[in-house]
Design a protein around this motif. Structure first.
Motif, mmCIF file in Angstrom:
data_model
loop_
_atom_site.group_PDB
_atom_site.id
_atom_site.type_symbol
_atom_site.label_atom_id
_atom_site.label_comp_id
_atom_site.label_asym_id
_atom_site.label_seq_id
_atom_site.Cartn_x
_atom_site.Cartn_y
_atom_site.Cartn_z
ATOM 1 N N PHE A 308 0.853 -1.191 0.000
ATOM 2 C CA PHE A 308 0.000 0.000 0.000
ATOM 3 C C PHE A 308 0.885 1.235 0.000
ATOM 4 O O PHE A 308 1.844 1.339 0.776
ATOM 5 C CB PHE A 308 -0.898 0.002 1.240
ATOM 6 N N GLY A 312 -2.263 5.916 -1.977
ATOM 7 C CA GLY A 312 -3.271 4.950 -2.390
ATOM 8 C C GLY A 312 -3.285 4.609 -3.861
ATOM 9 O O GLY A 312 -4.225 3.961 -4.337
ATOM 10 N N SER A 332 -2.115 -1.093 -3.851
ATOM 11 C CA SER A 332 -2.885 -0.538 -2.734
ATOM 12 C C SER A 332 -4.278 -1.134 -2.601
ATOM 13 O O SER A 332 -5.264 -0.423 -2.415
ATOM 14 C CB SER A 332 -2.945 0.994 -2.857
ATOM 15 N N THR A 333 -4.354 -2.457 -2.713
ATOM 16 C CA THR A 333 -5.553 -3.284 -2.504
ATOM 17 C C THR A 333 -6.594 -3.166 -3.606
ATOM 18 O O THR A 333 -7.708 -3.646 -3.438
ATOM 19 C CB THR A 333 -6.224 -3.023 -1.126
#
Length: 368
Positions: A308, A312, A332-333
């Motif tokens: 991450f 973002g 970042s997911t």
């Protein structure tokens, strides 16, 4: 001494996609993966194929990637379980809906039309089971979901079919310039190539540090749950912004619940430890938003290790210190949907030195 045209470090969907697209351009890449392809973020995420709610810097890549998702079977020889029923961002209050309206209007002014504001009636038509207090939301109708591990493996297989070499269970221990080439020191011996792609996910900062490019990468482990089977009641993927939630029902009736609550992670041990209190918060959100789920039980929960970045958004583009090295990490997911398009873009950048897909604002130099 092994040699290649390009060495790719990292065997997630991004590394495997880049390997495939380089091979399709006639180059000979070697991909190095310390575990196996899809071991972490790429194989254990929620599988959302989402253009909705992207950062402005990511939108061009996301749109380009969506075009590849819509012909994914032609690209990798597997439909990857991809289904396109849209993604719906649910507003839980009028204030939240007003903020969504402002974003959609701003996107329109910038020429992006994939996000569409919807009222309560359209929200109820798309997601009949949503709680009555929700006043509307935003939909991206081309979005959908796919099977993440199956997708990553499909990219890996097709890359090998097209001439890439994949070395799994191999770690990178050093990176240095030797003449015109880069020498990548590994646990299986050195490999030399004129170009290197750093797609090492949660370990990518260690590769960048070898180049004198430290980055403030944080290691995270988003948690997911899957429920028992319930009768079919929802087709789109549903996400929230006020509370953390992503929510989708699979074809077998089970429901995958995610949204960003984090486990404790230890990347040196390849280990995650679930936080059951936070999982309970996700379960409570589902309970409140979807009464139809109240009889379901949680069958399994898991987490995968990801990278991450402070802002973002990912790090994509050439190294700022080392000619011939390129970065592709820190998603970042929310990097799964970007995999096909970012791999194609990176192959173009590595092969030609430029790309037609805008990646402004994503370079590693923003952290210098």
């Amino acid at each position: 001494m092994r040699t290649a045209d390009v060495v790719i470090v990292g065997g997630g969907i991004h590394g495997c996609s880049t390997a495939l697209h380089l091979a399709l351009r006639g180059l000979r890449p070697i991909l190095i993966e310390k575990d196996y392809a899809g071991r972490h973020a790429s194989g254990v995420n929620a599988g959302g194929v989402r253009q909705l709610a992207r950062d402005l810097h990511e939108i061009p890549l996301s749109i380009a990637s969506m075009g590849l998702w819509e012909r994914i079977e032609e690209l990798v020889g597997d439909d990857c379980g991809f289904e396109s029923h849209g993604t719906v961002l649910v507003a839980e209050t009028e204030t939240e809906l007003a903020s969504f309206r402002a974003r959609v209007e701003d996107l329109r002014l910038r020429g992006f039309t994939h996000e569409e504001l919807i009222d309560r009636a359209e929200l109820k038509r798309l997601v009949p089971a949503v709680a009555d207090h929700c006043p509307g939301g935003v939909v991206s109708r081309r979005d959908g979901a796919a099977d993440p591990f199956r997708t990553t493996q499909a990219f890996r297989r097709r890359a090998i079919e097209k001439g890439a070499e994949v070395l799994e269970g191999v770690t990178v221990t050093g990176l240095s310039k030797v003449g015109a080439n880069w020498r990548v020191e590994t646990s299986a011996g050195p490999i030399e190539a004129p170009k290197v792609v750093n797609a090492a996910g949660a370990w990518a900062d260690r590769i960048a540090a070898m180049l004198g490019e430290p980055v403030p990468l944080t290691v995270v482990a988003p948690m997911l749950m899957v429920t028992s089977r319930v009768p079919a009641f929802i087709e789109p993927v549903v996400i929230l912004r006020g509370r953390k939630l992503s929510f989708k029902q699979l074809g077998n009736g089970t429901v995958v619940i995610g949204g960003g609550h984090l486990a404790t992670s230890n990347r040196d041990r390849n280990e995650t430890v679930l936080d059951w209190d936070k999982l309970a918060i996700s379960a409570r959100t589902v309970w409140e938003l979807f009464p139809a789920m109240r009889a379901a039980t949680i069958v399994r929960a898991w987490a995968g290790i990801e990278a991450f970045m402070p802002d973002g958004i990912p790090v994509i583009g050439p190294s700022s210190t080392s000619e011939g090295v390129f970065h592709q990490f820190g998603f970042s997911t929310h990097g799964f949907q970007l995999g096909p398009g970012t791999g194609a873009m990176m192959a173009e950048l590595v092969a030609t030195g430029s790309t037609n897909t805008p990646i402004d604002g994503l370079g590693i130099e923003r952290f210098r």
